[in-house]
Scaffold this motif. Structure first.
Motif, mmCIF file in Angstrom:
data_model
loop_
_atom_site.group_PDB
_atom_site.id
_atom_site.type_symbol
_atom_site.label_atom_id
_atom_site.label_comp_id
_atom_site.label_asym_id
_atom_site.label_seq_id
_atom_site.Cartn_x
_atom_site.Cartn_y
_atom_site.Cartn_z
ATOM 1 N N UNK A 1 33.013 61.606 -33.571
ATOM 2 C CA UNK A 1 33.219 61.413 -32.107
ATOM 3 C C UNK A 1 33.301 60.066 -31.733
ATOM 4 N N UNK B 1 40.152 55.718 -24.517
ATOM 5 C CA UNK B 1 40.704 55.869 -23.232
ATOM 6 C C UNK B 1 41.652 54.541 -22.633
ATOM 7 N N UNK C 1 25.885 56.893 -25.845
ATOM 8 C CA UNK C 1 27.236 56.528 -26.140
ATOM 9 C C UNK C 1 27.722 55.277 -25.514
ATOM 10 N N UNK D 1 36.545 58.457 -29.541
ATOM 11 C CA UNK D 1 37.533 58.711 -28.591
ATOM 12 C C UNK D 1 38.397 57.467 -28.109
ATOM 13 N N UNK E 1 35.329 54.726 -27.434
ATOM 14 C CA UNK E 1 33.995 55.237 -27.285
ATOM 15 C C UNK E 1 33.583 56.141 -28.156
ATOM 16 N N UNK F 1 28.444 69.205 -24.581
ATOM 17 C CA UNK F 1 27.280 68.140 -24.771
ATOM 18 C C UNK F 1 27.504 67.148 -25.677
ATOM 19 N N UNK F 2 28.629 67.527 -26.928
ATOM 20 C CA UNK F 2 28.934 66.534 -27.776
ATOM 21 C C UNK F 2 29.862 65.528 -27.292
ATOM 22 N N UNK F 3 29.735 64.515 -27.841
ATOM 23 C CA UNK F 3 30.423 63.107 -27.102
ATOM 24 C C UNK F 3 31.681 63.184 -27.260
ATOM 25 N N UNK F 4 32.546 64.015 -26.723
ATOM 26 C CA UNK F 4 33.990 64.175 -26.599
ATOM 27 C C UNK F 4 34.449 63.141 -25.606
ATOM 28 N N UNK F 5 33.693 62.562 -24.639
ATOM 29 C CA UNK F 5 34.014 61.796 -23.501
ATOM 30 C C UNK F 5 34.473 62.588 -22.411
ATOM 31 N N UNK F 6 34.581 62.023 -21.237
ATOM 32 C CA UNK F 6 34.888 63.097 -20.163
ATOM 33 C C UNK F 6 36.452 63.198 -20.058
ATOM 34 N N UNK G 1 32.447 66.270 -18.286
ATOM 35 C CA UNK G 1 32.635 66.687 -19.800
ATOM 36 C C UNK G 1 32.641 67.838 -20.267
ATOM 37 N N UNK H 1 30.639 58.699 -29.471
ATOM 38 C CA UNK H 1 29.812 59.794 -28.841
ATOM 39 C C UNK H 1 29.041 60.277 -29.964
#
Lengths: 112, 119
Positions: free
Chosen positions: A37, A41, A101, A39, A94, B101-106, B98, A96
């Motif tokens: 995870x 931005x 996070x 990411x 980022x 619940x997994x952390x893929x980000x908003x 999001x 996650x």
């Protein structure tokens, strides 16, 4: 907390030239479910962040193909194949995988 | 098109409670995670916590003792309360969504609202 370290912090680029941003974590970002995870931005001046890439290399809808993400484990890279004027802004990685996070400190991309 | 809009006082006194709202429009609240993130020059982007449409929550341990996040599904409104604020809580506060619940980000963010803590 996981520390995300980006480099460089400032990146002057000539229009039409490639750009590359590095992001390193102090722990592996491979989750127990096998996914990573990580990411990316983009935050343009005066705007909210916008997600470009999720899970290392998956581009969001509407994100130009010149943006690509790669990497594994603790080392990740965001590449812009040919920088355009609209790409000016600050880029954040980022993670996650580990709660809470966390974001990197940001890389400012500007046009030379 | 999903839109999120933060609202609340721009100035809060030290030791008081910061209260913000976020109105979600253009999409359902059900089955999504709604998030508060803040951004300051000192700390950068910082996750505050999130709430699922069922009401379950998860908070950043550094803020957990002072944070409440709630969700009013009938009015599509998200709320944040942060108690006992200090100057260190001065930041732009974002609400975001999001899909898992997994952390893929908003995938959707509000425009952000600046909150200054000062007497």
């Amino acid at each position: 907390d996981i520390v995300m370290t980006q480099s460089p912090l400032s990146l002057p680029v000539t229009l039409g030239q490639p750009a590359s941003i590095s992001c390193r974590s102090n722990e592996s970002l491979v989750d127990s479910d096998g996914n990573t995870y990580l990411n990316w931005f983009q935050q343009r001046p005066g705007q909210s962040p916008r997600r470009l890439i999720y899970k290392v290399s998956n581009r969001d809808s509407g994100v130009p193909g010149r943006f690509s993400g790669s990497g594994s484990g603790i080392d990740f890279t965001l590449k812009i194949s040919r920088v355009e004027a609209e790409d000016v802004g600050v880029y954040y990685c980022m993670q996650g995988t580990h709660w809470p996070w966390t974001f990197g400190q940001g890389t400012k991309v500007e046009i030379k | 098109q999903v839109q999120l809009q933060e609202s609340g006082p721009g100035l809060v006194k030290p030791s008081e409670t910061l209260s913000l709202s976020c109105t979600v429009s253009g999409g359902s609240i059900n089955s999504y995670y709604f998030i508060w993130i803040r951004q300051s020059p000192e700390k950068g982007l910082e996750w505050i916590g999130y709430i699922y449409s069922s009401g379950s929550t998860n908070f950043n341990p550094s803020l957990k003792s002072r944070v409440t996040i709630s969700l009013d599904t009938s009015n599509n409104q998200l709320s944040l309360n942060l108690t006992s604020v200090t100057a260190a809580d001065t930041a732009v506060y974002y609400c975001a969504r999001q899909p898992t619940r997994r952390g893929i980000g908003p995938d959707y963010w509000g425009q952000g609202t600046l909150v200054t803590v000062s007497a």
